[in-house]
Scaffold this active site. Structure first.
Site, PDB file in Angstrom:
ATOM      1  N   SER A 150      57.612 107.484  45.820  1.00 11.35           N
ATOM      2  CA  SER A 150      57.570 106.072  45.461  1.00 11.35           C
ATOM      3  C   SER A 150      58.510 105.776  44.299  1.00 11.35           C
ATOM      4  O   SER A 150      59.710 105.988  44.402  1.00 11.35           O
ATOM      5  CB  SER A 150      56.125 105.670  45.157  1.00 11.35           C
TER       6      SER A 150
ATOM      7  N   ASP B 187      61.624  99.445  45.498  1.00 10.43           N
ATOM      8  CA  ASP B 187      61.570 100.814  44.998  1.00 10.43           C
ATOM      9  C   ASP B 187      62.048 101.758  46.115  1.00 10.43           C
ATOM     10  O   ASP B 187      62.404 101.302  47.204  1.00 10.43           O
ATOM     11  CB  ASP B 187      60.165 101.152  44.499  1.00 10.43           C
TER      12      ASP B 187
ATOM     13  N   ASP C   6      60.751 103.670  48.344  1.00  7.35           N
ATOM     14  CA  ASP C   6      60.119 103.674  49.659  1.00  7.35           C
ATOM     15  C   ASP C   6      59.790 102.271  50.158  1.00  7.35           C
ATOM     16  O   ASP C   6      59.148 102.106  51.182  1.00  7.35           O
ATOM     17  CB  ASP C   6      58.870 104.562  49.673  1.00  7.35           C
TER      18      ASP C   6
ATOM     19  N   ASP D 277      57.853  99.742  49.348  1.00  5.62           N
ATOM     20  CA  ASP D 277      56.551  99.081  49.430  1.00  5.62           C
ATOM     21  C   ASP D 277      56.328  98.152  48.232  1.00  5.62           C
ATOM     22  O   ASP D 277      55.428  97.316  48.255  1.00  5.62           O
ATOM     23  CB  ASP D 277      55.399 100.084  49.576  1.00  5.62           C
TER      24      ASP D 277
END
Length: 457
Positions: free
Chosen positions: A100, A244, A246, A248
């Site tokens: 993340s 970010d 990833d 999400d």
């Protein structure tokens, strides 16, 4: 070097000794434990653009093949894409290879159930128990699994966003938006250009090469985003978009280069959804009061959950929330799926701007104005976090102006402000978030509590 084992998965820095870092032996152990727990026949695997991603993917996929699974490898994919892919492939679970917002040297395994949602605390604890026992049973040669590549999931994810009832693609196209997006040299650079083209949005991508060489600290906070903020100040864009690694989490920047405020990503999207849908909302304890204010203005009810996506989604299902998420820029829209999804957030936010005919800064001015300070206390191995939080709770328990909530760390609500202390699930720190009418006041409240904690150590 660090290895963090939690109910949400395993996360650590790459390299070093086994048991202390995220290395091939520990990846095998936890992948095996997860596969043992999940049971079934098919698991989806997706990864972000981190340098260590190919190595971790190879170990994960090889282990799952050794367990007898069919592995659906969807390649470079966002966290929400992988979550959706679990459902679309009717898989028994999924593993997302991403740390993340953590820096380049980190990676992690995020674990999903057959609904494409994060494991519950109970299920996560069972995976950790199985891993600790290390009594594993692998498949014989005639029952080894295999890997199937599927490179269609990104496009299917984009189409699912376009198909959402409240994503007004026609209004977006008619506004002829021009956006600047910072995709932090990860999978946002793979999928966002296709999303923008599908929406008829003109775009410029900063840090768009998906090579894992993050151009700056990947957490989408103002202090890390000076590059795109300066680009926005040069003019010519309606909106700045930051994700970010990833994809999400989602943050916006106004047309004049000022931060929209990551806390207000969810607030603005919720306001738009509530304009069209009667219902309730949920965010976590560390999120702004503005969501409560907006929800009540629309006649709905707001609820707070413990920090963590699975806690938020559990509360959303419990209260029938039509929108929810986390103040870190995480939008969860159940009509799509129960997971933070920046693509969904972008589609809904652009729809709101288009329908209301406002600039980004004008839209920001329509919401209650609170300021959140986000501080941290670095932990040492000797720090007794539970004892510290207990002492803080006791300090304010007798204060008639303070409401103390201890479902997740300790949150102290004052009439005009709040402060929340909790141990991070992803880093060896105590997060100290505080909110007030001004950033100076929010920071002052936080610093007072930080000093109290430091005095206890």
């Amino acid at each position: 070097m660090t290895l963090i084992k939690s109910i949400s998965g395993i996360r650590g820095t790459i390299g070093g000794r086994t048991g202390d870092t995220l290395n091939p032996l520990d990846i095998v152990k936890f992948t095996t434990a997860y596969a043992t727990f999940i049971g079934g026949r098919r698991i989806v695997v997706g990864r972000d653009g981190r340098i260590s991603g190919p190595m971790v993917r190879d170990v994960v996929c090889g282990t799952l093949v050794g367990m007898g699974y069919e592995v659906i490898d969807i390649g470079l994919a966002t966290t929400p894409t992988t979550e959706l892919a679990v459902r679309w492939h009717e898989a028994d679970g999924g593993i997302i290879i991403t740390a993340s917002h953590n820096p380049t040297q980190w990676n992690a395994l995020k674990l999903l159930n057959r609904e494409g949602e994060f494991l519950t605390a109970k299920d996560g604890a069972e995976v950790l128990r199985i891993a600790a026992e290390e009594d594993f049973d692998y498949a014989p040669v005639e029952r080894l699994g295999h890997v199937v590549m599927d490179n269609t999931m990104n496009q299917r994810h984009i189409q699912s966003v376009l198909d959402l009832r409240l994503v007004d693609t026609e209004a977006i196209r008619q506004r002829h938006f021009r956006v600047c997006a910072d995709t932090i040299n990860s999978v946002g650079g793979v999928i966002l250009p296709d999303l923008f083209r599908a929406l008829g949005v003109e775009y410029e991508i900063l840090n768009g090469e998906c090579n894992g060489q993050f151009a700056h600290n990947p957490e989408p906070l103002e202090k890390n985003l000076q590059g795109i903020m300066e680009r926005m100040r040069q003019g010519g864009f309606d909106l700045g978009i930051v994700v970010d690694p990833d994809v999400d989490r989602l943050a916006f920047i106004c047309e004049d280069g000022r931060m929209f405020g990551e806390e207000y990503t969810l607030v603005s999207v919720a306001d738009y959804v509530l304009d069209h849908t009667v219902g309730n909302t949920v965010s976590n304890l560390s999120s702004t009061r503005a969501l409560r204010d907006v929800t009540e203005r629309h006649g709905g009810s707001y609820s707070a959950a413990a920090v963590g996506e699975v806690n938020v989604t559990t509360k959303m299902k419990e209260v029938g929330a039509v929108i929810g998420g986390e103040g870190n820029g995480g939008v969860i829209y159940p009509e799509s799926h129960y997971g933070r999804d920046a693509l969904v957030g972008i589609g809904l936010f652009l729809s709101s701007l288009a329908q209301k005919g406002l600039t980004t800064s004008q839209l920001r001015q329509t919401f209650p104005d609170y300021q959140i300070a986000k501080n941290r206390i670095d932990l040492t191995p000797e720090t007794d976090v539970d004892a510290i939080l207990k002492r803080v709770k006791e300090m304010f328990a007798q204060n008639p102006e303070a409401k103390v909530n201890d479902i997740d760390g300790v949150k102290i609500d004052f009439p005009e402000a709040w402060v929340h202390l909790r141990k991070s699930n992803t880093e060896p720190i105590i997060r100290v978030y505080s909110e007030a009418q001004t950033i100076d006041e929010a920071d002052r409240i936080a610093k007072q509590l930080i000093q109290v904690v430091l005095d206890m150590q």
